[in-house]
Design a protein around this motif. Structure first.
Motif, mmCIF file in Angstrom:
data_model
loop_
_atom_site.group_PDB
_atom_site.id
_atom_site.type_symbol
_atom_site.label_atom_id
_atom_site.label_comp_id
_atom_site.label_asym_id
_atom_site.label_seq_id
_atom_site.Cartn_x
_atom_site.Cartn_y
_atom_site.Cartn_z
ATOM 1 N N LYS A 294 9.842 -2.902 -11.662
ATOM 2 C CA LYS A 294 9.956 -3.733 -9.955
ATOM 3 C C LYS A 294 9.858 -2.585 -8.956
ATOM 4 N N LYS B 92 7.413 -3.554 -4.957
ATOM 5 C CA LYS B 92 7.137 -4.874 -3.982
ATOM 6 C C LYS B 92 5.648 -4.317 -2.921
ATOM 7 N N TYR C 61 3.461 -3.479 0.434
ATOM 8 C CA TYR C 61 3.124 -3.923 1.623
ATOM 9 C C TYR C 61 1.550 -3.570 2.635
ATOM 10 N N ARG D 60 3.437 0.134 -2.070
ATOM 11 C CA ARG D 60 4.617 -0.255 -3.604
ATOM 12 C C ARG D 60 5.126 0.606 -3.333
ATOM 13 N N SER E 98 8.999 1.477 -5.371
ATOM 14 C CA SER E 98 9.230 1.064 -6.542
ATOM 15 C C SER E 98 10.497 1.642 -7.232
ATOM 16 N N GLN F 202 15.561 -3.477 -1.610
ATOM 17 C CA GLN F 202 13.883 -4.474 -0.803
ATOM 18 C C GLN F 202 14.162 -5.527 0.081
ATOM 19 N N GLU G 264 12.695 -5.531 4.369
ATOM 20 C CA GLU G 264 12.989 -6.225 5.175
ATOM 21 C C GLU G 264 13.225 -7.063 6.154
ATOM 22 N N ILE H 118 5.050 -7.011 4.679
ATOM 23 C CA ILE H 118 5.159 -7.418 3.711
ATOM 24 C C ILE H 118 3.937 -7.959 2.601
ATOM 25 N N SER I 115 2.585 -10.724 -2.955
ATOM 26 C CA SER I 115 3.075 -9.955 -3.066
ATOM 27 C C SER I 115 3.485 -9.717 -4.869
ATOM 28 N N ALA I 116 3.669 -10.881 -5.419
ATOM 29 C CA ALA I 116 3.840 -10.921 -6.552
ATOM 30 C C ALA I 116 2.422 -10.370 -7.626
ATOM 31 N N THR J 243 0.730 -7.640 -6.713
ATOM 32 C CA THR J 243 1.727 -6.487 -7.888
ATOM 33 C C THR J 243 1.386 -6.982 -9.037
#
Length: 307
Positions: free
Chosen positions: A36, A38, A40, A69, A71, A207, A211, A258, A262-263, A266
């Motif tokens: 898990k 994201k 940046y 990242r 996590s 997260q 943000e 971000i 990103s997904a 990643t």
């Protein structure tokens, strides 16, 4: 990032991926550990001091773009941020030096790792899966110390400190090597939460908080380096250097947004524990080659997973 030529390293790295997936489940497209997270983006600015220690381009250029990242631990992509198993938190910093040229720093929020080698770590995971991890910890005091090390929940990814547990060599213009360990420190200061406060937080509070924070401006970190003495152990991550060793600032970076997509990025990006850039070299710590092999196997699996 080439595969290791050592068959034993590759076998153990593959075993680690399989064992992590056996414990946390198979989640195609996600990492078997620190699933898990994201991405940046931001900018790194080196200090004047680091230019004396290393000729690496990200330490000598005026500034360098970075991908960062943050996590949670475990291979569970939707692990709640409030779950104690989400610690230690992780950070990976990619310095974008040029077209297809980059180098990374990978760290987590505990100044330790449970084992010296990948084979030992695999043994620990096997005991964990079998429900006998207590037996392993009883005969491996450094692993026990890692498990028992305080891991308070952070108020924010931006107020968490991160440690690089392995040693590296900074190489200066005369070819002199200086052994260091990285320490990433938030400019906002370290801020943790009380366990009762965490109970009131949402599953994605870290997260969401980051943000909101970024909407008000960038967040900043310093990259510090603890410098080893001549007789300090540099090939064993479980051996800590005395706190009296000097610490220098290598530079600072700001995270301001971000990363777009990103997904997808990643899933694609493979961070590399080995520097592979002029001016920074790996130590003889065996964990480096093992982690690099594991990350590459994981990355190939992620990239092969259906969208």
């Amino acid at each position: 990032m080439p595969f290791s030529n050592d068959e034993e390293i590759m076998k153990t790295a593959g075993g680690l991926v399989e064992q992590l997936q056996a414990i946390f489940g198979k989640h195609p497209g996600f990492r078997p550990a620190h699933a898990k997270g994201k991405l940046y983006s931001g900018t790194f600015t080196p200090s004047a001091k680091v230019k004396e220690l290393s000729i690496a381009p990200h330490f000598t250029n005026a500034e360098t773009p970075v991908l960062v990242r943050f996590s949670n631990s475990t291979g569970i992509p939707n692990i709640p941020d409030t779950d104690p198993n989400a610690d230690p938190r992780g950070i990976a910093i990619r310095f974008m030096i040029g077209e297809r040229k980059h180098t990374d720093i990978i760290a987590h929020s505990v100044p330790a790792f449970p084992t010296r080698t990948g084979a030992e770590f695999l043994e620990m995971l096997q005991h964990l899966a079998a429900g006998t991890v207590g037996d392993f910890l009883g005969t491996h005091p450094k692993a026990l110390a890692f498990v028992q090390y305080p891991k308070p929940p952070p108020a924010s990814f931006a107020t968490q400190q991160y440690y690089g547990v392995t040693a590296f060599k900074l190489i200066d213009s005369a070819g002199k090597a200086t052994f260091i360990r990285y320490h990433v420190v938030p400019e906002a200061g370290v801020q943790i939460l009380d366990e009762e406060v965490v109970k009131e937080k949402g599953a994605n509070y870290l997260q969401e908080e980051l943000e909101t924070r970024l909407a008000g401006g960038p967040v900043s970190f310093k990259i510090l380096a603890q410098i080893a003495a001549e007789d300090d152990v540099t090939d064993d991550n479980t051996v800590h250097w005395p706190d009296t060793r000097p610490v220098v600032e290598l530079g600072s970076f700001k995270v301001d947004t971000i990363e777009a997509d990103s997904a997808a990025k990643t899933k694609y990006i493979i961070f590399d524990p080995i520097p592979r850039v002029q001016g920074v070299e790996p130590s003889d710590d065996p964990l480096l080659e093992m982690r690099a092999a594991l990350y590459l196997i994981s990355g190939k699996q992620r990239r092969a997973a259906e969208a």
